[in-house]
Scaffold this active site. Structure first.
Site, mmCIF file in Angstrom:
data_model
loop_
_atom_site.group_PDB
_atom_site.id
_atom_site.type_symbol
_atom_site.label_atom_id
_atom_site.label_comp_id
_atom_site.label_asym_id
_atom_site.label_seq_id
_atom_site.Cartn_x
_atom_site.Cartn_y
_atom_site.Cartn_z
ATOM 1 N N TYR A 111 0.871 -1.175 0.000
ATOM 2 C CA TYR A 111 0.000 0.000 0.000
ATOM 3 C C TYR A 111 0.907 1.224 0.000
ATOM 4 O O TYR A 111 1.440 1.626 1.026
ATOM 5 C CB TYR A 111 -0.929 -0.026 1.215
ATOM 6 C CG TYR A 111 -1.843 1.168 1.335
ATOM 7 C CD1 TYR A 111 -2.405 1.757 0.210
ATOM 8 C CD2 TYR A 111 -2.155 1.708 2.570
ATOM 9 C CE1 TYR A 111 -3.252 2.853 0.322
ATOM 10 C CE2 TYR A 111 -3.004 2.791 2.705
ATOM 11 C CZ TYR A 111 -3.544 3.356 1.570
ATOM 12 O OH TYR A 111 -4.379 4.447 1.676
ATOM 13 N N ASP A 150 -2.400 -1.303 -3.959
ATOM 14 C CA ASP A 150 -2.769 0.063 -4.299
ATOM 15 C C ASP A 150 -1.469 0.851 -4.351
ATOM 16 O O ASP A 150 -0.916 1.218 -3.315
ATOM 17 C CB ASP A 150 -3.723 0.618 -3.239
ATOM 18 C CG ASP A 150 -4.053 2.086 -3.439
ATOM 19 O OD1 ASP A 150 -3.549 2.688 -4.417
ATOM 20 O OD2 ASP A 150 -4.802 2.644 -2.616
#
Length: 257
Positions: A111, A150
């Site tokens: 992330y 992400d």
């Protein structure tokens, strides 16, 4: 023998996503590995029974913020958390990386830090990108890497609906896009663009504002990136916009390893 199936999803708070169909999706997708970002919890705050899967969690020190998790059917040789030398680098403990080593590959869930409004965190982001790329290259020198998560960047103009009006906004600055290009140039492949170089209107995140998801005004910022040495083993790389429960949708990789 079917290819391995990997799924990545920024759930924007796993406890909230649990109330929006997470378990039904998990049980239906039948993945070998599911990786999550932005779990926003400590493991003791949730009772998640996933039969047949090992669970690995990396939570931020700051409660209700960031965090990653990986659920795998296959027991890894070893598991590591965060980046090497994080304390020396002065990076905060935000639970952003989990690495699983298997016989034939490394699986990395990430992330990436957001550059934030007015690019308040862009310099930290640039430092992070350089260290993370070095880390991935060190893994790739040993065996192929499957990276997912992400990554908080739309790499090309085709990867977001309104590139002109978003130029130099967080996630679409020249600096961030350049770092992604550097990563690919270091021996990695964006699996979706490898298969679909010209496919348009394919997004994995939509703002909650202005009915953006229904209008498909989005960004593709969730990825499966793999070592170039295994790009020919990619069978499918897909985006699952029909799956709700978060402002992101899951992305999926099928690869013969």
């Amino acid at each position: 023998m079917r290819p391995m199936r990997f799924v990545s999803w920024n759930v924007n708070g796993l406890r909230a996503c649990m109330g929006k169909g997470f378990e039904q999706f998990f049980n239906t997708i039948n993945a070998d590995i599911v990786a999550l970002q932005e779990t926003k919890l400590q493991p003791h705050q949730i009772a998640l029974e996933l039969e047949g899967y090992e669970q690995y969690w990396n939570s931020a020190q700051k409660k209700g913020y960031s965090g990653t998790a990986v659920f795998t059917k296959h027991k890894p040789l070893c598991v590591s958390y965060d980046l090497p030398d994080m304390d020396k680098l002065g990076f905060p403990k935000e639970g952003r990386v989990i690495t699983l080593e298997f016989d034939k590959f490394f699986f990395v869930d990430c992330y990436t830090p957001n550059s934030q409004r007015e690019l308040a965190r862009i310099e930290h982001r640039m430092d992070w990108e350089d260290e993370f790329r070095r880390y991935l290259c060190s893994l790739d020198a040993k065996k192929p890497v499957v990276l997912c998560g992400d990554l908080n960047v739309a790499h090309q103009e085709i990867d977001l609906k309104n590139p002109k009006t978003n130029h130099n906004n967080a996630g679409f600055t020249d600096k961030e896009r350049g770092k992604f290009t550097e990563l690919l140039s270091a021996g990695f492949v964006d699996s979706f663009r490898y298969l679909y170089p010209d496919k348009r209107d394919c997004y994995s995140w939509w703002s909650f504002m202005a009915n953006s998801r229904a209008r498909n005004i989005g960004w593709r910022i969730d990825y499966f990136v793999v070592s170039s040495s295994i790009k020919d083993k990619i069978e499918e790389s897909s985006i699952l916009p029909e799956v709700t429960g978060s402002d992101h949708c899951p992305v999926m990789l099928e690869i013969s390893l």
